[in-house]
Write an enzyme that holds these catalytic residues in place. Structure first.
Site, PDB file in Angstrom:
ATOM      1  N   LYS A 161       0.833  -1.198   0.000  1.00 24.07           N
ATOM      2  CA  LYS A 161       0.000   0.000   0.000  1.00 24.07           C
ATOM      3  C   LYS A 161       0.868   1.249   0.000  1.00 24.07           C
ATOM      4  O   LYS A 161       0.592   2.211  -0.711  1.00 24.07           O
ATOM      5  CB  LYS A 161      -0.888   0.024   1.254  1.00 24.07           C
ATOM      6  CG  LYS A 161      -2.248  -0.568   1.049  1.00 24.07           C
ATOM      7  CD  LYS A 161      -3.162  -0.176   2.209  1.00 24.07           C
ATOM      8  CE  LYS A 161      -4.366  -1.091   2.270  1.00 24.07           C
ATOM      9  NZ  LYS A 161      -5.164  -0.893   3.461  1.00 24.07           N
TER      10      LYS A 161
ATOM     11  N   PHE B 103     -32.304   8.105   1.131  1.00 19.88           N
ATOM     12  CA  PHE B 103     -32.158   6.743   1.658  1.00 19.88           C
ATOM     13  C   PHE B 103     -33.487   5.998   1.697  1.00 19.88           C
ATOM     14  O   PHE B 103     -33.736   5.197   2.592  1.00 19.88           O
ATOM     15  CB  PHE B 103     -31.458   6.751   3.028  1.00 19.88           C
ATOM     16  CG  PHE B 103     -29.968   6.591   2.865  1.00 19.88           C
ATOM     17  CD1 PHE B 103     -29.229   7.584   2.249  1.00 19.88           C
ATOM     18  CD2 PHE B 103     -29.317   5.440   3.263  1.00 19.88           C
ATOM     19  CE1 PHE B 103     -27.868   7.435   2.029  1.00 19.88           C
ATOM     20  CE2 PHE B 103     -27.956   5.278   3.057  1.00 19.88           C
ATOM     21  CZ  PHE B 103     -27.232   6.283   2.440  1.00 19.88           C
TER      22      PHE B 103
ATOM     23  N   LYS C 229     -22.119  -4.397   8.938  1.00 22.16           N
ATOM     24  CA  LYS C 229     -21.358  -4.789  10.133  1.00 22.16           C
ATOM     25  C   LYS C 229     -21.666  -3.874  11.312  1.00 22.16           C
ATOM     26  O   LYS C 229     -21.646  -4.302  12.462  1.00 22.16           O
ATOM     27  CB  LYS C 229     -19.851  -4.838   9.845  1.00 22.16           C
ATOM     28  CG  LYS C 229     -19.173  -3.505   9.861  1.00 22.16           C
ATOM     29  CD  LYS C 229     -17.801  -3.533  10.519  1.00 22.16           C
ATOM     30  CE  LYS C 229     -17.068  -2.245  10.245  1.00 22.16           C
ATOM     31  NZ  LYS C 229     -17.135  -1.188  11.168  1.00 22.16           N
TER      32      LYS C 229
ATOM     33  N   CYS D 271     -19.647  -1.021   5.975  1.00 20.65           N
ATOM     34  CA  CYS D 271     -20.101  -0.259   7.154  1.00 20.65           C
ATOM     35  C   CYS D 271     -21.483  -0.651   7.647  1.00 20.65           C
ATOM     36  O   CYS D 271     -21.613  -1.225   8.725  1.00 20.65           O
ATOM     37  CB  CYS D 271     -20.050   1.219   6.830  1.00 20.65           C
ATOM     38  SG  CYS D 271     -18.406   1.744   6.309  1.00 20.65           S
TER      39      CYS D 271
ATOM     40  N   LEU E  58     -18.000   9.904   6.327  1.00 19.75           N
ATOM     41  CA  LEU E  58     -17.859   9.948   4.865  1.00 19.75           C
ATOM     42  C   LEU E  58     -18.484   8.737   4.191  1.00 19.75           C
ATOM     43  O   LEU E  58     -18.562   7.655   4.757  1.00 19.75           O
ATOM     44  CB  LEU E  58     -16.395  10.093   4.450  1.00 19.75           C
ATOM     45  CG  LEU E  58     -15.379   9.001   4.774  1.00 19.75           C
ATOM     46  CD1 LEU E  58     -15.438   7.856   3.792  1.00 19.75           C
ATOM     47  CD2 LEU E  58     -13.997   9.603   4.768  1.00 19.75           C
TER      48      LEU E  58
HETATM   49  C1  UGA Z   1     -22.185   4.625   5.042  1.00 16.42           C
HETATM   50  C2  UGA Z   1     -22.812   5.917   5.591  1.00 16.42           C
HETATM   51  O1  UGA Z   1     -23.716   6.455   4.630  1.00 16.42           O
HETATM   52  C3  UGA Z   1     -21.730   6.952   5.908  1.00 16.42           C
HETATM   53  O2  UGA Z   1     -22.308   8.096   6.488  1.00 16.42           O
HETATM   54  C4  UGA Z   1     -20.728   6.316   6.879  1.00 16.42           C
HETATM   55  O3  UGA Z   1     -19.668   7.208   7.180  1.00 16.42           O
HETATM   56  C5  UGA Z   1     -20.139   5.074   6.279  1.00 16.42           C
HETATM   57  O4  UGA Z   1     -21.210   4.142   5.969  1.00 16.42           O
HETATM   58  C6  UGA Z   1     -19.195   4.461   7.270  1.00 16.42           C
HETATM   59  O5  UGA Z   1     -19.666   3.961   8.303  1.00 16.42           O
HETATM   60  O6  UGA Z   1     -17.980   4.588   7.110  1.00 16.42           O
HETATM   61  P1  UGA Z   1     -21.219   3.905   2.645  1.00 16.42           P
HETATM   62  O7  UGA Z   1     -21.071   2.547   3.242  1.00 16.42           O
HETATM   63  O8  UGA Z   1     -20.093   4.497   1.870  1.00 16.42           O
HETATM   64  O9  UGA Z   1     -21.556   4.974   3.813  1.00 16.42           O
HETATM   65  O10 UGA Z   1     -22.465   3.861   1.669  1.00 16.42           O
HETATM   66  P2  UGA Z   1     -23.955   4.414   1.638  1.00 16.42           P
HETATM   67  O11 UGA Z   1     -24.042   5.505   0.661  1.00 16.42           O
HETATM   68  O12 UGA Z   1     -24.470   4.631   3.004  1.00 16.42           O
HETATM   69  O13 UGA Z   1     -24.699   3.156   1.021  1.00 16.42           O
HETATM   70  C7  UGA Z   1     -24.772   1.930   1.737  1.00 16.42           C
HETATM   71  C8  UGA Z   1     -25.570   0.901   0.982  1.00 16.42           C
HETATM   72  O14 UGA Z   1     -26.950   1.241   1.014  1.00 16.42           O
HETATM   73  C9  UGA Z   1     -25.215   0.755  -0.496  1.00 16.42           C
HETATM   74  O15 UGA Z   1     -25.158  -0.622  -0.794  1.00 16.42           O
HETATM   75  C10 UGA Z   1     -26.351   1.438  -1.219  1.00 16.42           C
HETATM   76  O16 UGA Z   1     -26.585   0.889  -2.489  1.00 16.42           O
HETATM   77  C11 UGA Z   1     -27.512   1.138  -0.281  1.00 16.42           C
HETATM   78  N1  UGA Z   1     -28.644   2.106  -0.386  1.00 16.42           N
HETATM   79  C12 UGA Z   1     -28.447   3.419  -0.089  1.00 16.42           C
HETATM   80  C13 UGA Z   1     -29.907   1.647  -0.736  1.00 16.42           C
HETATM   81  O17 UGA Z   1     -30.100   0.448  -0.990  1.00 16.42           O
HETATM   82  N2  UGA Z   1     -30.953   2.539  -0.786  1.00 16.42           N
HETATM   83  C14 UGA Z   1     -30.785   3.859  -0.507  1.00 16.42           C
HETATM   84  O18 UGA Z   1     -31.780   4.601  -0.568  1.00 16.42           O
HETATM   85  C15 UGA Z   1     -29.505   4.315  -0.143  1.00 16.42           C
END
Ligand code: UGA
Length: 438
Positions: A37, A254, A268, A265, A155
């Protein structure tokens, strides 16, 4: 004012935070034990797909504001703040988070810690972890009251750098005013720009993050539960989401129904929260998260059920899965719904082919049993069914008249396709959460 900081652990969270801190003018040392890395980081490559990050990294290296090391050395002693950004994955065979990487980060930094310096955890942790780590830091540094604070990161992958530089809010859990002062200083450019800065105790800061992700997961599973009801009643979950989303108390974010949430995230974190609540004797308070998890996993099975209803037995049928990443603009395949669907179809005997614009390398490493195709149009050839499982722009914008398949059937697992366009090209279109007339 420029501060000297170290950022320990350079995965999605750490690499982005290191670049963001350099971008606002701090002098950053990134610490990452994985030599491979490091070799990539010094070349200006974060080692994962995140829009805009490599360019910003290269810029900060050139500006001399960021350097990388595989371990602390005497230069770490100059740092005012040490940010810990290591992973806290799910423990195999348990729902709890594995905090061992945090413990080793504390062990490694302790010999290089100045008594007036501050250690700041950014990783997502079970509530109570910071107190334990403070005790460990006291033992290993020899300081009776080492400064340790918690500053959860919110983020999202895909917009990570933007989210780090302009967060919705900054939350800092502290035990003394010195820590607060240092954190106000390091985040000063954000505070000046109007980002709300919330000062809490350690436990609240830890719990804020778990609560935020649990709420987001709940919102997604809520709309997916409505989708299950819509599917058997003839209602349309997309219209339902739109209608309830106009209520400002609910909001429209969402609430996209589909194959559900994945990634490193949300899945888990809800499990870790259930495990920690159980340990604290209040398991009942979040017992409902079991259902949130189950609703989410059922959406993957729903796609397989639709395929079977359309094609009969899946053995020897060619199924093209569009997408492997857990969401677009990311190459992260951890707990990816798309990949889970590919594996379920594979287990059901289908001849599965997976396409993804950036994530196939990770799939090849983890699942050599899956067949992969890099070229989108080639991937379609001879398909008996196509499943859109990750809403990449190239899939949303694809002209269905340019693809050649054996059987014109597509399942929109993310509710993003222009149904009329695909139907005009002769496709039978199915989607989650609504019944489409074909
Ligand atoms: C998530 C949180 O949104 C962040 O705020 C947080 O910092 C991060 O986890 C973390 O704990 O580090 P992330 O995992 O990058 O961020 O992705 P999201 O945008 O939250 O999406 C998560 C999942 O939900 C994806 O598989 C997405 O496709 C799904 N999703 C999202 C849906 O199925 N429907 C929605 O309306 C929104």
């Amino acid at each position: 004012m420029t501060m000297k900081i170290t950022v320990i652990g350079l995965g999605y969270l750490g690499a982005t935070h290191a670049v963001a801190m350099a971008k606002v003018g701090h002098q950053v040392i990134g610490i990452e034990p994985n030599e491979q890395k490091i070799a990539s980081l010094v070349q200006g490559k974060a080692g994962f797909f995140e829009p805009g990050l490599d360019e910003a990294l290269a810029e900060q290296i050139a500006a001399g504001r960021i350097e990388f090391k595989s371990a602390h050395d005497e230069s770490s002693r100059d740092a005012d703040i040490h940010f810990i950004c290591v992973g806290t994955p799910q423990t195999p065979g348990s729902m709890a988070a594995d905090t061992r990487y945090l413990e080793s980060a504390i062990r490694d930094v302790a010999p290089y810690l100045r008594e007036d310096a501050l250690v700041v955890g950014k990783s997502t942790v079970p509530v109570g972890t910071a107190v334990k780590l403070t005790a460990q830091l006291a033992r290993e540094s020899g300081f009776s009251n080492p400064n340790l604070a918690w500053n959860p990161e919110f983020l999202r992958e895909g917009t990570a750098l933007e989210d780090s530089l302009s967060p919705d809010r900054l939350v800092v859990g502290v035990t003394n005013s010195r820590s607060e002062e240092l954190l106000r200083k390091v985040f000063d450019p954000m505070i000046q720009a109007g980002v709300p800065f919330l000062v809490t105790d350690l436990a609240t800061a830890e719990l804020v993050k778990a609560a935020a992700n649990a709420f987001l997961a709940t919102k997604i599973s809520f709309i997916n539960a409505m989708a299950e009801i819509a599917e058997v009643s003839g209602a349309d979950a997309n219209q339902l989401a739109k209608a309830i989303g106009y209520d400002e108390r609910i909001g429209n974010k969402f609430l996209r129904n589909g194959v559900g949430f994945g990634g490193g995230c949300l899945p888990k974190d809800i499990r870790a929260l259930m495990a920690r609540a159980q340990e604290l004797g209040v398991g009942q308070s979040v017992a409902y998260l079991h259902e949130i998890d189950k609703i989410n996993l059922r959406r993957r099975d729903r796609v397989i059920d639709l395929l079977k209803a359309e094609l009969g037995i899946l053995s020897s049928k060619k199924i093209l899965i569009l997408g492997a990443a857990f969401k677009p603009d990311s190459d992260d395949v951890r707990d990816s719904p798309a990949l889970a669907i590919a594996l379920l179809a594979h287990e059901a005997g289908a001849n599965v082919l997976v396409h993804d614009p950036v994530a196939l390398e990770g799939v090849a490493l983890k699942h050599p049993e899956l067949s992969l195709e890099h070229d989108l149009l080639t991937a379609f050839v001879d398909a008996d069914a196509v499943v859109l499982a990750t809403e990449w722009k190239e899939y949303r914008e694809l002209d269905p008249n340019t693809v050649s398949v054996k059987n014109k059937l597509i399942i929109d697992g993310r509710n993003v396709l222009d149904v009329a366009k695909w139907q005009q090209a002769g496709f039978r279109v199915l989607a989650l959460g609504r019944t489409i007339t074909n």
